[in-house]
Design an enzyme around this catalytic site. Sequence first.
Site, PDB file in Angstrom:
ATOM      1  N   HIS A 124       1.018  -1.131   0.057  1.00  0.00           N
ATOM      2  CA  HIS A 124       0.290   0.176   0.729  1.00  0.00           C
ATOM      3  C   HIS A 124       0.943   1.350  -0.265  1.00  0.00           C
ATOM      4  O   HIS A 124       0.356   2.476  -0.250  1.00  0.00           O
ATOM      5  CB  HIS A 124      -1.353  -0.456   1.138  1.00  0.00           C
ATOM      6  CG  HIS A 124      -0.641   0.075   2.561  1.00  0.00           C
ATOM      7  ND1 HIS A 124      -0.125  -0.772   3.495  1.00  0.00           N
ATOM      8  CD2 HIS A 124      -0.390   1.539   2.609  1.00  0.00           C
ATOM      9  CE1 HIS A 124       0.395   0.825   4.635  1.00  0.00           C
ATOM     10  NE2 HIS A 124       0.541   1.142   4.148  1.00  0.00           N
ATOM     11  N   ASP A 156       0.420  -7.786   1.946  1.00  0.00           N
ATOM     12  CA  ASP A 156       0.158  -6.112   1.913  1.00  0.00           C
ATOM     13  C   ASP A 156       2.175  -6.019   1.446  1.00  0.00           C
ATOM     14  O   ASP A 156       2.201  -5.303   2.215  1.00  0.00           O
ATOM     15  CB  ASP A 156      -0.235  -5.553   2.880  1.00  0.00           C
ATOM     16  CG  ASP A 156       0.107  -4.112   2.887  1.00  0.00           C
ATOM     17  OD1 ASP A 156       0.185  -3.368   1.669  1.00  0.00           O
ATOM     18  OD2 ASP A 156       0.232  -3.638   3.336  1.00  0.00           O
ATOM     19  N   GLY A 230       3.194   6.447   7.666  1.00  0.00           N
ATOM     20  CA  GLY A 230       4.891   6.706   7.431  1.00  0.00           C
ATOM     21  C   GLY A 230       5.213   5.690   7.764  1.00  0.00           C
ATOM     22  O   GLY A 230       6.524   5.259   7.756  1.00  0.00           O
ATOM     23  N   ASN A 231       5.130   4.833   8.829  1.00  0.00           N
ATOM     24  CA  ASN A 231       6.148   3.692   9.984  1.00  0.00           C
ATOM     25  C   ASN A 231       5.478   2.629   9.105  1.00  0.00           C
ATOM     26  O   ASN A 231       6.544   1.871   9.113  1.00  0.00           O
ATOM     27  CB  ASN A 231       5.581   3.687  10.916  1.00  0.00           C
ATOM     28  CG  ASN A 231       6.352   4.225  12.847  1.00  0.00           C
ATOM     29  OD1 ASN A 231       6.249   4.704  12.763  1.00  0.00           O
ATOM     30  ND2 ASN A 231       7.351   4.311  12.330  1.00  0.00           N
ATOM     31  N   SER A 232       4.932   2.616   7.640  1.00  0.00           N
ATOM     32  CA  SER A 232       4.694   1.891   7.053  1.00  0.00           C
ATOM     33  C   SER A 232       5.697   0.950   6.504  1.00  0.00           C
ATOM     34  O   SER A 232       6.030   2.135   6.003  1.00  0.00           O
ATOM     35  CB  SER A 232       3.197   1.918   6.067  1.00  0.00           C
ATOM     36  OG  SER A 232       2.187   2.087   6.768  1.00  0.00           O
ATOM     37  N   LEU A 289      -6.471 -26.482  -0.769  1.00  0.00           N
ATOM     38  CA  LEU A 289      -7.067 -27.820  -0.274  1.00  0.00           C
ATOM     39  C   LEU A 289      -8.684 -27.655  -1.223  1.00  0.00           C
ATOM     40  O   LEU A 289      -8.973 -28.673  -1.296  1.00  0.00           O
ATOM     41  CB  LEU A 289      -7.425 -28.115   1.224  1.00  0.00           C
ATOM     42  CG  LEU A 289      -5.766 -28.249   1.608  1.00  0.00           C
ATOM     43  CD1 LEU A 289      -6.521 -27.965   3.452  1.00  0.00           C
ATOM     44  CD2 LEU A 289      -6.059 -29.591   1.331  1.00  0.00           C
ATOM     45  N   GLY A 290      -8.900 -26.142  -0.886  1.00  0.00           N
ATOM     46  CA  GLY A 290     -10.945 -26.072  -1.726  1.00  0.00           C
ATOM     47  C   GLY A 290     -11.869 -26.725  -0.599  1.00  0.00           C
ATOM     48  O   GLY A 290     -12.297 -27.914  -0.878  1.00  0.00           O
TER      49      GLY A 290
END
Length: 499
Positions: A124, A156, A230-232, A289-290
Amino acid sequence: MKQISILLLLITALFTASCESSFAKFQASEKPSVEEAKPNTPIVVDGNRTSYADVVDKTSPAVVRVNVEAKAKKQAMMQDEGGGGFPFPGMPQMPQQPQRQQKQSGVGSGVIVSADGTILTNNHVIEGADKITIHLDNKNKDSFEAKVVGTDPATDLAVLKVDAKDLPYLNLGDSDKVRVGDVVLAIGNPLGIGQTVTQGIISAKGRQTGIGDGQSFEDFLQTDAPINRGNSGGALVNLNGELIGINSQILSSGMGGGSIGIGFSIPANMAKNVMEQLLKDGKVQRGMLGINIQTLDKEMAESLGLKDTKGALVSNVRKDSAAEKAGVKRDDVVTAINGEQVEDGNSLRNKVAAAKPGSEVKITLIRDGKEQEITAKLDELTNSDAKGSDKAGDEEKSTGKSESNGKLGLDLEPLTPQISKQLKLPAETKGVVVTDVDPEGAAGEKGIGQGDVIVAINGTEVETLEDVKNALDKSAGKPVRLLVSRGGNVAYITVKPKE
């Protein structure tokens, strides 16, 4: 004569002594003065750590500022027929003239994980960027333009690369060994003020935030080390200086969006798996696996005769899936994958997804009160399968996949009671929900967004994808009138479908 000789000897001795003294002073003046170094502040006093400076010195040079630039997407706003404000709360009126594209910029963080310039950050942070610049926090304030190696919105994560050598970097630690209560440091560039270090502990493991609405894979480390915007993409490190997490999200209150002591980091082991696949193949492959699964609660566990709520209950098995071929049945409780304990539905989903398609996994399950082990050869999880997953941990949704409609530029799926509840819609709301939008498509240009519900087209109610197709076919390319519900408020929007 004898007296004269003695006098000459005394004069000679004095002259020699004077010369030696002057030479000694000259030598002393040539030696540089050395001040005695002051000792550093002790790291540990009486068994208590007084400083984390040694860890910061080791790790902070590898944490970078990520600047992104992007062209603003043109978005025409909606307006009601009376000329006033659009009835959806907070929506501005539609501009009468098209606006010029403007550049948007943003700031995040990243972590160098190899000396040759491989960088981990959040998807992001760089999503939609036209230009990405990496800034090092060193004396020279070095900066580099970065290229995107690959992205994985489901976790992410994004991998960047800069053309540089001998960069400072962090080694990835084993996040599975992290314990609740371990001291950690968060390093990043919050609010654009420059590199900042905060300290806290691991507050919990295996957290879900649900922001991805079931389309993401979440196994967060929760920390109370203050994290802000901003730490992201920044680093969460242990006291050995190892990278154990990529800071990703915060839980905040109020409009400011500041830290309240609850932050979430993507564990290093998940980041490593994604990064290695992106570097090798440019994409991430995941096993499937479904099955439909749900986390056990106390009452459900008791009804199944189980001692505790650990494990994941199989509520449905997809036909011709890896699970069906392996012999998995409805009402089975999966307790382990390859010997690793399954705590809940999210844990099972992450463990299966971390395995490669085509690989074999050993499934430990409880059936009719008895434990048994079976082997399954995994299928591959596709994007449509991931979108069909709900945040309780289902690998696919029994209501069916979303489908793309090129005429409107929307991905739609039938509105279910569960989705309606998530969107906080009135119980009586019916229609099809928008799961994805092409911002340059017919509907996207009119401001229709993800989570909107199309109730009717040209006065005809729509509840299925077939209803939508039939209504658009009848329009014969002419503008259509969409009745759209957003948060319980409804309004008509006219859209010209694209052929």
